[in-house]
Scaffold this motif. Sequence first.
Motif, PDB file in Angstrom:
ATOM      1  N   SER A 174      47.813  53.760  32.082  1.00  0.00           N
ATOM      2  CA  SER A 174      48.527  52.860  32.993  1.00  0.00           C
ATOM      3  C   SER A 174      47.833  51.514  33.085  1.00  0.00           C
ATOM      4  O   SER A 174      48.483  50.467  33.075  1.00  0.00           O
ATOM      5  CB  SER A 174      48.616  53.479  34.389  1.00  0.00           C
ATOM      6  OG  SER A 174      49.410  54.622  34.364  1.00  0.00           O
ATOM      7  N   ALA A 175      46.518  51.534  33.176  1.00  0.00           N
ATOM      8  CA  ALA A 175      45.764  50.285  33.284  1.00  0.00           C
ATOM      9  C   ALA A 175      45.812  49.489  31.980  1.00  0.00           C
ATOM     10  O   ALA A 175      46.113  48.296  31.971  1.00  0.00           O
ATOM     11  CB  ALA A 175      44.314  50.578  33.676  1.00  0.00           C
TER      12      ALA A 175
ATOM     13  N   PHE B  45      48.432  42.149  22.597  1.00  0.00           N
ATOM     14  CA  PHE B  45      47.885  42.038  23.944  1.00  0.00           C
ATOM     15  C   PHE B  45      48.734  41.041  24.718  1.00  0.00           C
ATOM     16  O   PHE B  45      48.829  39.872  24.345  1.00  0.00           O
ATOM     17  CB  PHE B  45      46.425  41.576  23.890  1.00  0.00           C
ATOM     18  CG  PHE B  45      45.555  42.509  23.113  1.00  0.00           C
ATOM     19  CD1 PHE B  45      44.990  43.617  23.715  1.00  0.00           C
ATOM     20  CD2 PHE B  45      45.320  42.306  21.756  1.00  0.00           C
ATOM     21  CE1 PHE B  45      44.190  44.498  22.994  1.00  0.00           C
ATOM     22  CE2 PHE B  45      44.533  43.179  21.030  1.00  0.00           C
ATOM     23  CZ  PHE B  45      43.958  44.274  21.648  1.00  0.00           C
ATOM     24  N   ASN B  46      49.389  41.526  25.761  1.00  0.00           N
ATOM     25  CA  ASN B  46      50.220  40.711  26.650  1.00  0.00           C
ATOM     26  C   ASN B  46      49.830  41.039  28.085  1.00  0.00           C
ATOM     27  O   ASN B  46      50.651  41.533  28.866  1.00  0.00           O
ATOM     28  CB  ASN B  46      51.706  41.000  26.418  1.00  0.00           C
ATOM     29  CG  ASN B  46      52.156  40.614  25.037  1.00  0.00           C
ATOM     30  OD1 ASN B  46      52.153  39.444  24.699  1.00  0.00           O
ATOM     31  ND2 ASN B  46      52.511  41.588  24.232  1.00  0.00           N
ATOM     32  N   PRO B  47      48.580  40.777  28.449  1.00  0.00           N
ATOM     33  CA  PRO B  47      48.095  41.223  29.754  1.00  0.00           C
ATOM     34  C   PRO B  47      48.509  40.318  30.910  1.00  0.00           C
ATOM     35  O   PRO B  47      48.893  39.170  30.716  1.00  0.00           O
ATOM     36  CB  PRO B  47      46.584  41.182  29.586  1.00  0.00           C
ATOM     37  CG  PRO B  47      46.356  40.080  28.610  1.00  0.00           C
ATOM     38  CD  PRO B  47      47.527  40.151  27.658  1.00  0.00           C
ATOM     39  N   TRP B  48      48.409  40.901  32.087  1.00  0.00           N
ATOM     40  CA  TRP B  48      48.556  40.150  33.341  1.00  0.00           C
ATOM     41  C   TRP B  48      47.751  40.920  34.377  1.00  0.00           C
ATOM     42  O   TRP B  48      47.574  42.137  34.258  1.00  0.00           O
ATOM     43  CB  TRP B  48      50.013  40.027  33.755  1.00  0.00           C
ATOM     44  CG  TRP B  48      50.630  41.330  34.147  1.00  0.00           C
ATOM     45  CD1 TRP B  48      51.164  42.268  33.317  1.00  0.00           C
ATOM     46  CD2 TRP B  48      50.746  41.854  35.462  1.00  0.00           C
ATOM     47  NE1 TRP B  48      51.610  43.341  34.038  1.00  0.00           N
ATOM     48  CE2 TRP B  48      51.353  43.122  35.378  1.00  0.00           C
ATOM     49  CE3 TRP B  48      50.384  41.388  36.724  1.00  0.00           C
ATOM     50  CZ2 TRP B  48      51.619  43.918  36.475  1.00  0.00           C
ATOM     51  CZ3 TRP B  48      50.647  42.181  37.820  1.00  0.00           C
ATOM     52  CH2 TRP B  48      51.262  43.424  37.687  1.00  0.00           C
ATOM     53  N   ILE B  49      47.226  40.218  35.326  1.00  0.00           N
ATOM     54  CA  ILE B  49      46.493  40.897  36.387  1.00  0.00           C
ATOM     55  C   ILE B  49      47.050  40.464  37.742  1.00  0.00           C
ATOM     56  O   ILE B  49      47.534  39.343  37.888  1.00  0.00           O
ATOM     57  CB  ILE B  49      44.966  40.648  36.318  1.00  0.00           C
ATOM     58  CG1 ILE B  49      44.611  39.176  36.383  1.00  0.00           C
ATOM     59  CG2 ILE B  49      44.386  41.288  35.071  1.00  0.00           C
ATOM     60  CD1 ILE B  49      43.105  38.900  36.478  1.00  0.00           C
ATOM     61  N   PRO B  50      46.975  41.350  38.707  1.00  0.00           N
ATOM     62  CA  PRO B  50      47.449  40.992  40.050  1.00  0.00           C
ATOM     63  C   PRO B  50      46.633  39.840  40.640  1.00  0.00           C
ATOM     64  O   PRO B  50      45.466  39.653  40.298  1.00  0.00           O
ATOM     65  CB  PRO B  50      47.218  42.275  40.856  1.00  0.00           C
ATOM     66  CG  PRO B  50      47.166  43.369  39.838  1.00  0.00           C
ATOM     67  CD  PRO B  50      46.559  42.742  38.620  1.00  0.00           C
TER      68      PRO B  50
END
Length: 101
Positions: A27-28, A45-50
């Motif tokens: 999930s992470a 890699f298509n990341p995003w962080i809260p």
Amino acid sequence: MLTDLEDNQGNAGHGLHAASTGGSWQSAVFGFGGFSVDENEIPNFNPWIPEVWDEFTYTINWRGSKVDVTVDKKNVSITSKKDIDVKVYGKVYSIKAEEKL
């Protein structure tokens, strides 16, 4: 339903239900880390962080190479033990061993 909150099956000593950790990791990494593999077998890699997170770091093993990924609010950094090609937000990059993208 409470398997990970209560030790109701006697297999979650100290609050850890080992079988669930793989799902949490996926999930992470697949979610916030934005990791996937495309049809050409290139890691994407298509990341995003809260907003409340400052940084997120994870490691994968890609074809025998340790690949470290760090995401912050403005940057994505990737290093690999071997030369690899990756896609970051849809753009292909070639990473040389031990060099940071």
